[in-house]
Design a protein around this motif. Structure first.
Motif, PDB file in Angstrom:
ATOM      1  N   PRO A 141       0.783  -1.231   0.000  1.00 33.64           N
ATOM      2  CA  PRO A 141       0.000   0.000   0.000  1.00 33.64           C
ATOM      3  C   PRO A 141       0.814   1.281   0.000  1.00 33.64           C
ATOM      4  CG  PRO A 141       0.176  -0.807   2.228  1.00 33.64           C
ATOM      5  CD  PRO A 141       0.867  -1.814   1.363  1.00 33.64           C
ATOM      6  N   GLY A 142       2.161   1.190  -0.056  1.00 36.18           N
ATOM      7  CA  GLY A 142       2.961   2.397   0.062  1.00 36.18           C
ATOM      8  C   GLY A 142       2.931   2.907   1.487  1.00 36.18           C
ATOM      9  N   CYS A 143       3.120   4.213   1.662  1.00 42.64           N
ATOM     10  CA  CYS A 143       3.132   4.815   3.003  1.00 42.64           C
ATOM     11  C   CYS A 143       2.440   6.179   2.944  1.00 42.64           C
ATOM     12  CB  CYS A 143       4.567   5.011   3.497  1.00 42.64           C
ATOM     13  SG  CYS A 143       5.510   3.483   3.707  1.00 42.64           S
ATOM     14  N   ILE A 144       2.143   6.705   4.116  1.00 40.15           N
ATOM     15  CA  ILE A 144       1.686   8.096   4.206  1.00 40.15           C
ATOM     16  C   ILE A 144       2.936   8.967   4.123  1.00 40.15           C
ATOM     17  CG2 ILE A 144       0.449   9.793   5.578  1.00 40.15           C
ATOM     18  CD1 ILE A 144      -1.249   7.395   4.640  1.00 40.15           C
ATOM     19  N   TYR A 145       2.928   9.966   3.249  1.00 35.43           N
ATOM     20  CA  TYR A 145       4.164  10.722   3.053  1.00 35.43           C
ATOM     21  C   TYR A 145       3.891  12.176   2.675  1.00 35.43           C
ATOM     22  CZ  TYR A 145       3.394  10.414  -2.021  1.00 35.43           C
ATOM     23  OH  TYR A 145       2.855  10.529  -3.281  1.00 35.43           O
ATOM     24  N   THR A 146       4.921  12.989   2.834  1.00 34.51           N
ATOM     25  CA  THR A 146       4.944  14.349   2.300  1.00 34.51           C
ATOM     26  C   THR A 146       6.113  14.438   1.327  1.00 34.51           C
ATOM     27  OG1 THR A 146       6.378  15.140   4.098  1.00 34.51           O
ATOM     28  CG2 THR A 146       3.991  15.364   4.411  1.00 34.51           C
ATOM     29  N   ASN A 147       6.083  15.445   0.469  1.00 35.53           N
ATOM     30  CA  ASN A 147       7.206  15.674  -0.427  1.00 35.53           C
ATOM     31  C   ASN A 147       8.163  16.709   0.166  1.00 35.53           C
ATOM     32  OD1 ASN A 147       6.754  13.791  -2.453  1.00 35.53           O
ATOM     33  ND2 ASN A 147       5.360  15.126  -3.581  1.00 35.53           N
ATOM     34  N   ARG A 148       9.277  16.903  -0.501  1.00 36.43           N
ATOM     35  CA  ARG A 148      10.366  17.715   0.056  1.00 36.43           C
ATOM     36  C   ARG A 148       9.994  19.170   0.273  1.00 36.43           C
ATOM     37  NH1 ARG A 148      15.019  16.932  -4.021  1.00 36.43           N
ATOM     38  NH2 ARG A 148      13.215  17.059  -5.414  1.00 36.43           N
ATOM     39  N   HIS A 164      -2.721   6.218  -0.220  1.00 35.31           N
ATOM     40  CA  HIS A 164      -3.588   5.516  -1.159  1.00 35.31           C
ATOM     41  C   HIS A 164      -4.992   5.305  -0.600  1.00 35.31           C
ATOM     42  CE1 HIS A 164      -0.957   4.706  -4.484  1.00 35.31           C
ATOM     43  NE2 HIS A 164      -0.021   4.205  -3.690  1.00 35.31           N
ATOM     44  N   ASN A 165      -5.954   5.275  -1.506  1.00 31.89           N
ATOM     45  CA  ASN A 165      -7.348   4.965  -1.183  1.00 31.89           C
ATOM     46  C   ASN A 165      -7.517   3.447  -1.259  1.00 31.89           C
ATOM     47  OD1 ASN A 165     -10.160   4.937  -0.889  1.00 31.89           O
ATOM     48  ND2 ASN A 165     -10.529   5.449  -3.032  1.00 31.89           N
ATOM     49  N   PHE A 172      -5.235   5.892   3.531  1.00 29.45           N
ATOM     50  CA  PHE A 172      -6.232   6.969   3.546  1.00 29.45           C
ATOM     51  C   PHE A 172      -7.586   6.505   3.000  1.00 29.45           C
ATOM     52  CE2 PHE A 172      -3.295  10.976   3.575  1.00 29.45           C
ATOM     53  CZ  PHE A 172      -3.117  10.814   4.938  1.00 29.45           C
ATOM     54  N   GLY A 173      -7.784   5.199   2.892  1.00 32.02           N
ATOM     55  CA  GLY A 173      -9.039   4.688   2.335  1.00 32.02           C
ATOM     56  C   GLY A 173     -10.255   5.092   3.142  1.00 32.02           C
ATOM     57  N   THR A 259      -6.168  11.840  -1.136  1.00 30.39           N
ATOM     58  CA  THR A 259      -6.241  10.474  -1.630  1.00 30.39           C
ATOM     59  C   THR A 259      -7.059  10.433  -2.908  1.00 30.39           C
ATOM     60  OG1 THR A 259      -6.578   8.171  -0.933  1.00 30.39           O
ATOM     61  CG2 THR A 259      -8.332   9.739  -0.382  1.00 30.39           C
ATOM     62  N   CYS A 260      -7.108   9.276  -3.551  1.00 32.34           N
ATOM     63  CA  CYS A 260      -7.788   9.146  -4.834  1.00 32.34           C
ATOM     64  C   CYS A 260      -9.306   9.034  -4.679  1.00 32.34           C
ATOM     65  CB  CYS A 260      -7.280   7.921  -5.580  1.00 32.34           C
ATOM     66  SG  CYS A 260      -5.550   8.023  -6.065  1.00 32.34           S
ATOM     67  N   VAL A 261     -10.007   9.258  -5.791  1.00 34.91           N
ATOM     68  CA  VAL A 261     -11.451   9.048  -5.881  1.00 34.91           C
ATOM     69  C   VAL A 261     -11.669   7.915  -6.873  1.00 34.91           C
ATOM     70  CG1 VAL A 261     -13.680  10.054  -6.494  1.00 34.91           C
ATOM     71  CG2 VAL A 261     -11.922  11.473  -5.398  1.00 34.91           C
ATOM     72  N   LYS A 262     -12.300   6.851  -6.439  1.00 34.37           N
ATOM     73  CA  LYS A 262     -12.474   5.674  -7.280  1.00 34.37           C
ATOM     74  C   LYS A 262     -13.196   6.022  -8.581  1.00 34.37           C
ATOM     75  CE  LYS A 262     -14.424   0.998  -7.274  1.00 34.37           C
ATOM     76  NZ  LYS A 262     -15.200  -0.007  -6.493  1.00 34.37           N
ATOM     77  N   GLY A 263     -12.588   5.650  -9.706  1.00 39.92           N
ATOM     78  CA  GLY A 263     -13.200   5.845 -11.009  1.00 39.92           C
ATOM     79  C   GLY A 263     -13.145   7.263 -11.534  1.00 39.92           C
TER      80      GLY A 263
END
Length: 281
Positions: A141-148, A164-165, A172-173, A259-263
């Motif tokens: 699922p990856g991780c919860i993260y921030t960018n630089r 990820h959702n 973050f689902g 996070t993403c929105v399905k579809g």
């Protein structure tokens, strides 16, 4: 003539068997692929569970029930004149243990009432943890993260966190639970802990938004861009029947959980929190 018909039937029957075999093989491979995916996902979620258990040094309530949090331990600090200053809260986590697992861990996020209860990471490579796990393996699922672009002390006007959702509600689902008015009303906080402090954010917005890379459109250290982002949030919320906003004071510092929105690849789902006033130190 009869033999020719028989040969045609034999060829047709052979072709049919090949097609049926290929279809069955595809089904089996799909089942195997799904099983491997679920196994990997469970394995990585187990890693997070073990990290929580090994790094937590204060009692932490189980999610999603979230019983009342016990009073945290405090540490007294001393001013230059030798007098004791106000007490500051100690972190719930041993950050030496966290960094021993992955040196990119610099904070911990909990969203009470959801499965979101994870370390926050930041790599030297932006979006690295979009498709890398806690142990640096590739995949979900990856991780919860921030960018630089985000300061690790959460001093920016806007701090964007990505996750990820996941279908099972992990990462973050579960943020999509905030689409329900009752859930939004009853669950109001985002909790973030660094090695130095514990931060509480009041959730002030939950809505779909553009899939734009937010720090490219809103400078994270700019108060003007912060206010522009909040104004744009209101605009998007007007066209989202499941969006919810909460009145709050102007100004302040915000975290944005994305996070993403399905579809709907063109959209992201955002839960936005405003930093509540912290006790004096």
């Amino acid at each position: 003539m009869e033999n020719e018909k028989e040969r045609k039937w034999d060829r047709a029957d052979t072709t049919g068997r090949v097609i049926r075999f290929a279809a069955a093989a595809a089904v089996v491979m799909g089942i195997i692929g799904t099983a491997v995916y679920v196994h990997d996902q469970n394995r990585h979620e187990k890693q997070f569970e073990e990290l929580r258990a090994s790094a937590c040094i204060l009692p932490v309530p189980e999610l999603p029930e979230m019983p009342e949090m016990p009073e945290p331990e405090t540490a007294e600090t001393e001013t230059e004149d030798g007098t004791e200053s106000a007490e500051t809260e100690k972190s719930s986590y041993d950050f030496d243990v966290l960094r021993g697992t992955n040196e990119d861990i610099y904070a911990w996020i909990t969203v009470p009432g959801t499965q979101t209860d994870y370390p926050i990471l930041q790599s030297e490579t932006d979006d690295y943890y979009l498709d890398h796990n806690l142990d640096h393996t590739t995949g979900y699922p990856g991780c919860i993260y921030t960018n630089r672009c985000s300061s690790q002390d959460f001093s920016d006007e806007l701090t964007v966190l990505y996750g990820h959702n996941m279908k099972d509600g992990s990462m973050f689902g579960d943020l999509h639970e905030f689409e329900e008015a009752d859930f939004f009303e009853e669950h109001r906080e985002i909790l973030i802990e660094t090695e130095e402090e514990r931060l509480t954010y009041e959730i002030v917005a939950a809505t779909t938004f553009s899939d734009m890379y937010l720090p490219a459109f809103y400078q994270v250290t700019s108060e003007t861009d912060r206010d522009r982002f909040l104004a744009d949030i209101k605009k998007y919320a007007e066209s989202d029947t499941k969006a919810h906003l909460r009145e709050h004071e102007a100004g302040g510092k915000y975290v944005i959980l994305s996070t993403c929105v399905k579809g709907k690849d063109e959209l992201r789902y955002l839960v936005v929190g405003r930093l509540m006033e912290q006790p004096a130190t």
